[in-house]
Design a protein around this motif. Structure first.
Motif, mmCIF file in Angstrom:
data_model
loop_
_atom_site.group_PDB
_atom_site.id
_atom_site.type_symbol
_atom_site.label_atom_id
_atom_site.label_comp_id
_atom_site.label_asym_id
_atom_site.label_seq_id
_atom_site.Cartn_x
_atom_site.Cartn_y
_atom_site.Cartn_z
ATOM 1 N N VAL A 1 7.515 -22.864 22.130
ATOM 2 C CA VAL A 1 7.270 -22.994 20.881
ATOM 3 C C VAL A 1 8.505 -22.960 20.088
ATOM 4 C CG1 VAL A 1 5.879 -22.309 18.816
ATOM 5 C CG2 VAL A 1 4.949 -22.033 21.181
ATOM 6 N N GLY A 2 9.083 -24.123 20.112
ATOM 7 C CA GLY A 2 10.414 -24.303 19.396
ATOM 8 C C GLY A 2 11.489 -23.620 20.281
ATOM 9 N N ILE A 3 11.985 -22.304 19.694
ATOM 10 C CA ILE A 3 13.031 -21.720 20.347
ATOM 11 C C ILE A 3 12.517 -20.353 21.105
ATOM 12 C CG2 ILE A 3 15.020 -22.481 18.936
ATOM 13 C CD1 ILE A 3 15.026 -19.935 17.612
ATOM 14 N N ARG A 4 11.226 -20.150 21.194
ATOM 15 C CA ARG A 4 10.681 -19.175 21.493
ATOM 16 C C ARG A 4 9.408 -19.402 22.666
ATOM 17 N NH1 ARG A 4 9.361 -15.986 15.647
ATOM 18 N NH2 ARG A 4 11.514 -15.855 15.007
ATOM 19 N N TRP A 5 9.063 -18.241 23.256
ATOM 20 C CA TRP A 5 8.168 -18.405 24.189
ATOM 21 C C TRP A 5 6.821 -17.712 24.136
ATOM 22 C CZ3 TRP A 5 8.579 -21.990 28.392
ATOM 23 C CH2 TRP A 5 10.126 -22.328 28.442
ATOM 24 N N MET A 6 5.815 -18.306 23.783
ATOM 25 C CA MET A 6 4.341 -17.774 23.542
ATOM 26 C C MET A 6 3.703 -17.670 24.994
ATOM 27 S SD MET A 6 1.240 -19.203 21.543
ATOM 28 C CE MET A 6 0.560 -20.336 22.811
ATOM 29 N N ARG A 7 3.038 -16.415 25.154
ATOM 30 C CA ARG A 7 2.334 -15.974 26.217
ATOM 31 C C ARG A 7 1.044 -16.324 26.321
ATOM 32 N NH1 ARG A 7 1.887 -10.306 25.605
ATOM 33 N NH2 ARG A 7 3.960 -10.099 26.065
ATOM 34 N N GLY B 1 -4.297 -20.685 17.728
ATOM 35 C CA GLY B 1 -5.821 -21.313 17.615
ATOM 36 C C GLY B 1 -5.800 -22.532 17.557
ATOM 37 N N LEU B 2 -4.846 -23.239 16.682
ATOM 38 C CA LEU B 2 -4.776 -24.797 16.467
ATOM 39 C C LEU B 2 -4.101 -25.765 17.523
ATOM 40 C CD1 LEU B 2 -5.204 -24.387 12.659
ATOM 41 C CD2 LEU B 2 -7.005 -24.598 14.436
ATOM 42 N N GLY B 3 -3.498 -24.706 18.456
ATOM 43 C CA GLY B 3 -2.630 -25.562 19.498
ATOM 44 C C GLY B 3 -1.019 -25.534 18.958
ATOM 45 N N GLY B 4 -0.858 -25.467 17.767
ATOM 46 C CA GLY B 4 0.428 -25.254 17.001
ATOM 47 C C GLY B 4 1.579 -26.698 17.400
ATOM 48 N N VAL B 5 2.692 -26.525 16.895
ATOM 49 C CA VAL B 5 3.615 -27.743 16.880
ATOM 50 C C VAL B 5 5.031 -27.093 17.200
ATOM 51 C CG1 VAL B 5 2.267 -29.584 15.704
ATOM 52 C CG2 VAL B 5 3.814 -27.932 14.284
ATOM 53 N N GLY B 6 5.958 -27.724 17.643
ATOM 54 C CA GLY B 6 7.312 -27.002 17.881
ATOM 55 C C GLY B 6 7.985 -26.702 16.557
ATOM 56 N N LEU B 7 8.561 -25.750 16.625
ATOM 57 C CA LEU B 7 9.291 -25.254 15.340
ATOM 58 C C LEU B 7 10.407 -26.348 15.083
ATOM 59 C CD1 LEU B 7 9.733 -21.433 15.780
ATOM 60 C CD2 LEU B 7 8.463 -22.483 14.366
ATOM 61 N N PHE C 1 -7.918 -31.121 24.621
ATOM 62 C CA PHE C 1 -6.999 -32.075 23.862
ATOM 63 C C PHE C 1 -5.994 -31.417 22.758
ATOM 64 C CE2 PHE C 1 -11.008 -34.192 25.050
ATOM 65 C CZ PHE C 1 -10.443 -35.080 25.608
ATOM 66 N N SER C 2 -5.399 -30.280 23.273
ATOM 67 C CA SER C 2 -4.541 -29.898 22.484
ATOM 68 C C SER C 2 -3.464 -28.958 23.407
ATOM 69 C CB SER C 2 -5.155 -28.647 21.573
ATOM 70 O OG SER C 2 -5.678 -27.547 22.393
ATOM 71 N N LEU C 3 -2.496 -28.047 22.761
ATOM 72 C CA LEU C 3 -1.534 -27.614 23.548
ATOM 73 C C LEU C 3 -2.218 -26.287 24.242
ATOM 74 C CD1 LEU C 3 1.460 -27.592 21.225
ATOM 75 C CD2 LEU C 3 0.850 -28.804 23.268
ATOM 76 N N ASP D 1 -0.864 -16.834 13.920
ATOM 77 C CA ASP D 1 -1.664 -16.971 14.923
ATOM 78 C C ASP D 1 -2.362 -18.354 14.877
ATOM 79 O OD1 ASP D 1 -0.835 -15.021 16.323
ATOM 80 O OD2 ASP D 1 -2.352 -13.750 16.199
ATOM 81 N N ASP D 2 -2.977 -18.758 13.718
ATOM 82 C CA ASP D 2 -3.893 -19.855 13.736
ATOM 83 C C ASP D 2 -2.884 -21.098 13.876
ATOM 84 O OD1 ASP D 2 -6.091 -18.570 13.595
ATOM 85 O OD2 ASP D 2 -6.259 -18.476 11.364
ATOM 86 N N PHE D 3 -1.968 -21.132 13.354
ATOM 87 C CA PHE D 3 -1.027 -22.309 13.231
ATOM 88 C C PHE D 3 -0.511 -22.363 14.847
ATOM 89 C CE2 PHE D 3 3.212 -24.205 12.771
ATOM 90 C CZ PHE D 3 2.940 -25.280 12.429
ATOM 91 N N TYR D 4 -0.025 -21.486 15.584
ATOM 92 C CA TYR D 4 0.588 -21.492 16.676
ATOM 93 C C TYR D 4 -0.284 -21.523 17.867
ATOM 94 C CZ TYR D 4 5.150 -21.236 14.698
ATOM 95 O OH TYR D 4 6.302 -21.357 13.898
#
Length: 243
Positions: free
Chosen positions: A94-100, A237-243, A115-117, A232-235
């Motif tokens: 996720v951008g420059i980070r890693w989400m578990r 629950g809703l799939g998120g987008v890259g930073l 149909f999401s990340l 949390d909801d942004f990255y």
């Protein structure tokens, strides 16, 4: 330590041979089989998975582990490796980070929106027909998202099967664990009941030493992974987008 030295020590401890008397023939072959069964059990119990191996790949929906044959081309979203028995963890960029990502059952994964990340994964073993006509084991890591993502996959590298003459590249702490596991199996097979109780006690003590060592090296788990808290909801629950 070599396999021969390990078997020699175990047989001397069990008084199957005298001090300085070389183990050979059917006894050595039998102990080789007992050693590999002991290692298999220790692998399954998680005691011998002493190395964490990391794989990086781009995936969309799934990643397949298979050992490719000579001349075979790796397919998209594939890893050329013997499939691990289990997956320790998966993270996506996720951008420059890693989400578990969180582990889930195949049933839970099937019920999720794809149909999401991805936020979830499951792992299972199967088999397939290789180009040579032989069947081989494959491991399939499934994600609950179909969008292409950068992944880090962490697996425990288990010990292989050993042959006489092989060298076991482990610290003395693990040599003792394998030695006593082998001695327990030797005592049971050859009905050396006067030695069995002591061998089982030695094995328990060796396992306790491994547990203490593992505990000291265990990382913190309840820490911010860079995408937690009110985002949390942004990255997640809703799939998120890259930073």
């Amino acid at each position: 330590m070599t396999v021969n030295e390990l078997i020699q020590t175990a047989c001397e401890d069990m008084s199957l041979v005298g001090d300085g008397e070389t183990v050979g023939g059917e006894l050595a072959a039998s102990c080789e089989g007992l050693l590999n069964r002991a290692v298999t059990q220790l692998n399954q119990d998680g005691y011998m998975s002493v190395t964490v191996r990391e794989y990086g790949c781009t995936a969309a929906g799934s990643v397949t582990f298979r050992k490719l044959e000579e001349g075979e081309t790796a397919p998209p979203h594939g890893v050329d490796s013997e499939p691990p028995d289990s997956v320790q963890g998966v993270s996506r960029q996720v951008g420059i980070r890693w989400m578990r990502l969180s582990g889930a059952t195949p049933e839970d994964l099937a019920a999720c929106n794809t149909f999401s990340l991805p936020q979830l994964y499951s792992y299972s073993l199967g088999d397939e027909l290789a180009p040579s006509g032989k069947r081989r084991v494959v491991g399939v890591l499934k994600l609950n998202g179909s969008a292409p993502v950068e992944l880090k996959i962490f697996v425990n590298a288990s010990l292989p099967k050993y042959r006489l003459g092989d060298t076991i590249y482990l610290s003395d702490l693990y040599h003792n664990l394998i030695l006593y596991a082998l001695e327990v199996r030797i005592a049971r097979k050859y009905k050396l009941y006067s030695y069995l109780e002591q061998a089982e006690r030695d094995l328990v003590e060796a396992k306790d030493s491994i547990d203490k060592n593992t505990l000291q090296n265990r990382p913190l788990t309840n820490i911010d992974n860079g995408c937690g808290g009110y985002m949390d909801d942004f990255y997640n629950g809703l799939g998120g987008v890259g930073l």
